[in-house]
Design a protein around this motif. Structure first.
Motif, PDB file in Angstrom:
ATOM      1  N   VAL A   1       0.813  -1.224   0.000  1.00  0.00           N
ATOM      2  CA  VAL A   1       0.000   0.000   0.000  1.00  0.00           C
ATOM      3  C   VAL A   1       0.845   1.273   0.000  1.00  0.00           C
ATOM      4  N   CYS A   2       2.126   1.128  -0.224  1.00  0.00           N
ATOM      5  CA  CYS A   2       3.054   2.276  -0.310  1.00  0.00           C
ATOM      6  C   CYS A   2       3.082   3.107   0.970  1.00  0.00           C
ATOM      7  N   LEU A   3       3.138   2.435   2.098  1.00  0.00           N
ATOM      8  CA  LEU A   3       3.332   3.077   3.391  1.00  0.00           C
ATOM      9  C   LEU A   3       4.570   2.472   4.038  1.00  0.00           C
ATOM     10  N   SER A   4       5.021   3.057   5.101  1.00  0.00           N
ATOM     11  CA  SER A   4       6.145   2.482   5.833  1.00  0.00           C
ATOM     12  C   SER A   4       5.613   1.449   6.829  1.00  0.00           C
ATOM     13  N   PRO A   5       6.446   0.483   7.198  1.00  0.00           N
ATOM     14  CA  PRO A   5       6.036  -0.461   8.240  1.00  0.00           C
ATOM     15  C   PRO A   5       5.680   0.245   9.550  1.00  0.00           C
ATOM     16  N   VAL A   6       6.360   1.338   9.856  1.00  0.00           N
ATOM     17  CA  VAL A   6       6.043   2.112  11.064  1.00  0.00           C
ATOM     18  C   VAL A   6       4.629   2.676  10.973  1.00  0.00           C
ATOM     19  N   SER A   7       4.226   3.120   9.791  1.00  0.00           N
ATOM     20  CA  SER A   7       2.865   3.635   9.613  1.00  0.00           C
ATOM     21  C   SER A   7       1.830   2.541   9.852  1.00  0.00           C
ATOM     22  N   ILE A   8       2.079   1.351   9.313  1.00  0.00           N
ATOM     23  CA  ILE A   8       1.158   0.229   9.537  1.00  0.00           C
ATOM     24  C   ILE A   8       1.086  -0.087  11.028  1.00  0.00           C
ATOM     25  N   SER A   9       2.218  -0.122  11.693  1.00  0.00           N
ATOM     26  CA  SER A   9       2.253  -0.376  13.126  1.00  0.00           C
ATOM     27  C   SER A   9       1.451   0.674  13.890  1.00  0.00           C
ATOM     28  N   ASN A  10       1.633   1.937  13.541  1.00  0.00           N
ATOM     29  CA  ASN A  10       0.892   3.014  14.210  1.00  0.00           C
ATOM     30  C   ASN A  10      -0.605   2.913  13.977  1.00  0.00           C
ATOM     31  N   ILE A  11      -1.008   2.519  12.787  1.00  0.00           N
ATOM     32  CA  ILE A  11      -2.433   2.325  12.507  1.00  0.00           C
ATOM     33  C   ILE A  11      -2.963   1.158  13.339  1.00  0.00           C
ATOM     34  N   GLU A  12      -2.235   0.055  13.360  1.00  0.00           N
ATOM     35  CA  GLU A  12      -2.693  -1.123  14.107  1.00  0.00           C
ATOM     36  C   GLU A  12      -2.777  -0.859  15.608  1.00  0.00           C
ATOM     37  N   ARG A  13      -1.948   0.032  16.114  1.00  0.00           N
ATOM     38  CA  ARG A  13      -1.981   0.362  17.546  1.00  0.00           C
ATOM     39  C   ARG A  13      -2.967   1.474  17.866  1.00  0.00           C
ATOM     40  N   GLY A  14      -3.641   1.992  16.856  1.00  0.00           N
ATOM     41  CA  GLY A  14      -4.649   3.025  17.083  1.00  0.00           C
ATOM     42  C   GLY A  14      -4.069   4.405  17.300  1.00  0.00           C
ATOM     43  N   ILE A  15      -2.804   4.581  16.974  1.00  0.00           N
ATOM     44  CA  ILE A  15      -2.175   5.891  17.135  1.00  0.00           C
ATOM     45  C   ILE A  15      -2.613   6.828  16.014  1.00  0.00           C
ATOM     46  N   TYR A  16      -2.664   6.305  14.814  1.00  0.00           N
ATOM     47  CA  TYR A  16      -3.105   7.071  13.651  1.00  0.00           C
ATOM     48  C   TYR A  16      -4.199   6.314  12.926  1.00  0.00           C
ATOM     49  N   ALA A  17      -5.004   7.044  12.198  1.00  0.00           N
ATOM     50  CA  ALA A  17      -5.988   6.437  11.293  1.00  0.00           C
ATOM     51  C   ALA A  17      -5.458   6.609   9.879  1.00  0.00           C
ATOM     52  N   PRO A  18      -5.738   5.658   9.003  1.00  0.00           N
ATOM     53  CA  PRO A  18      -5.263   5.812   7.630  1.00  0.00           C
ATOM     54  C   PRO A  18      -6.036   6.917   6.918  1.00  0.00           C
ATOM     55  N   ALA A  19      -5.397   7.514   5.946  1.00  0.00           N
ATOM     56  CA  ALA A  19      -6.095   8.487   5.112  1.00  0.00           C
ATOM     57  C   ALA A  19      -7.234   7.771   4.387  1.00  0.00           C
ATOM     58  N   PHE A  20      -8.315   8.471   4.180  1.00  0.00           N
ATOM     59  CA  PHE A  20      -9.495   7.898   3.534  1.00  0.00           C
ATOM     60  C   PHE A  20      -9.136   7.230   2.215  1.00  0.00           C
ATOM     61  N   ARG A  21      -8.244   7.833   1.448  1.00  0.00           N
ATOM     62  CA  ARG A  21      -7.867   7.292   0.137  1.00  0.00           C
ATOM     63  C   ARG A  21      -7.098   5.977   0.256  1.00  0.00           C
ATOM     64  N   ARG A  22      -6.576   5.660   1.421  1.00  0.00           N
ATOM     65  CA  ARG A  22      -5.819   4.419   1.620  1.00  0.00           C
ATOM     66  C   ARG A  22      -6.715   3.210   1.907  1.00  0.00           C
ATOM     67  N   LEU A  23      -7.963   3.443   2.241  1.00  0.00           N
ATOM     68  CA  LEU A  23      -8.845   2.327   2.607  1.00  0.00           C
ATOM     69  C   LEU A  23      -8.967   1.311   1.478  1.00  0.00           C
ATOM     70  N   TYR A  24      -9.140   1.793   0.261  1.00  0.00           N
ATOM     71  CA  TYR A  24      -9.256   0.888  -0.876  1.00  0.00           C
ATOM     72  C   TYR A  24      -7.974   0.083  -1.044  1.00  0.00           C
ATOM     73  N   ASP A  25      -6.830   0.733  -0.926  1.00  0.00           N
ATOM     74  CA  ASP A  25      -5.547   0.041  -1.079  1.00  0.00           C
ATOM     75  C   ASP A  25      -5.376  -1.034  -0.010  1.00  0.00           C
ATOM     76  N   LEU A  26      -5.729  -0.698   1.220  1.00  0.00           N
ATOM     77  CA  LEU A  26      -5.626  -1.686   2.305  1.00  0.00           C
ATOM     78  C   LEU A  26      -6.542  -2.870   2.043  1.00  0.00           C
ATOM     79  N   ALA A  27      -7.781  -2.586   1.682  1.00  0.00           N
ATOM     80  CA  ALA A  27      -8.736  -3.672   1.416  1.00  0.00           C
ATOM     81  C   ALA A  27      -8.256  -4.551   0.268  1.00  0.00           C
ATOM     82  N   LYS A  28      -7.757  -3.948  -0.780  1.00  0.00           N
ATOM     83  CA  LYS A  28      -7.265  -4.711  -1.933  1.00  0.00           C
ATOM     84  C   LYS A  28      -6.100  -5.610  -1.529  1.00  0.00           C
TER      85      LYS A  28
END
Length: 70
Positions: free
Chosen positions: A29-56
């Motif tokens: 999804v063209c993010l850093s592993p740190v970004s994925i970790s932060n999303i999974e820990r609830g620190i950040y939410a993904p940008a709306f445009r990233r939802l499709y990429d994550l789902a895919k």
């Protein structure tokens, strides 16, 4: 904040179910592993445009990212 935490837990569940590491998902999804970790820990939410990429990358429909009952 609670929604971010629930989303992160759901993302982690779906990622593991898909057999992907944080690094593999990040690359897909063209993010850093740190970004994925932060999303999974609830620190950040993904940008709306990233939802499709994550789902895919996880091979699910976008709405499945928000099914918090599992």
């Amino acid at each position: 904040m609670r929604m971010q935490r629930l989303f992160g837990q759901r993302l982690r569940y779906l990622r593991r179910r898909a057999g992907l590491t944080q690094e593999q998902l990040a690359e897909a999804v063209c993010l850093s592993p740190v970004s994925i970790s932060n999303i999974e820990r609830g620190i950040y939410a993904p940008a709306f445009r990233r939802l499709y990429d994550l789902a895919k990358a996880l091979r699910v429909d976008v709405h499945e990212l928000f099914v918090f009952g599992e």
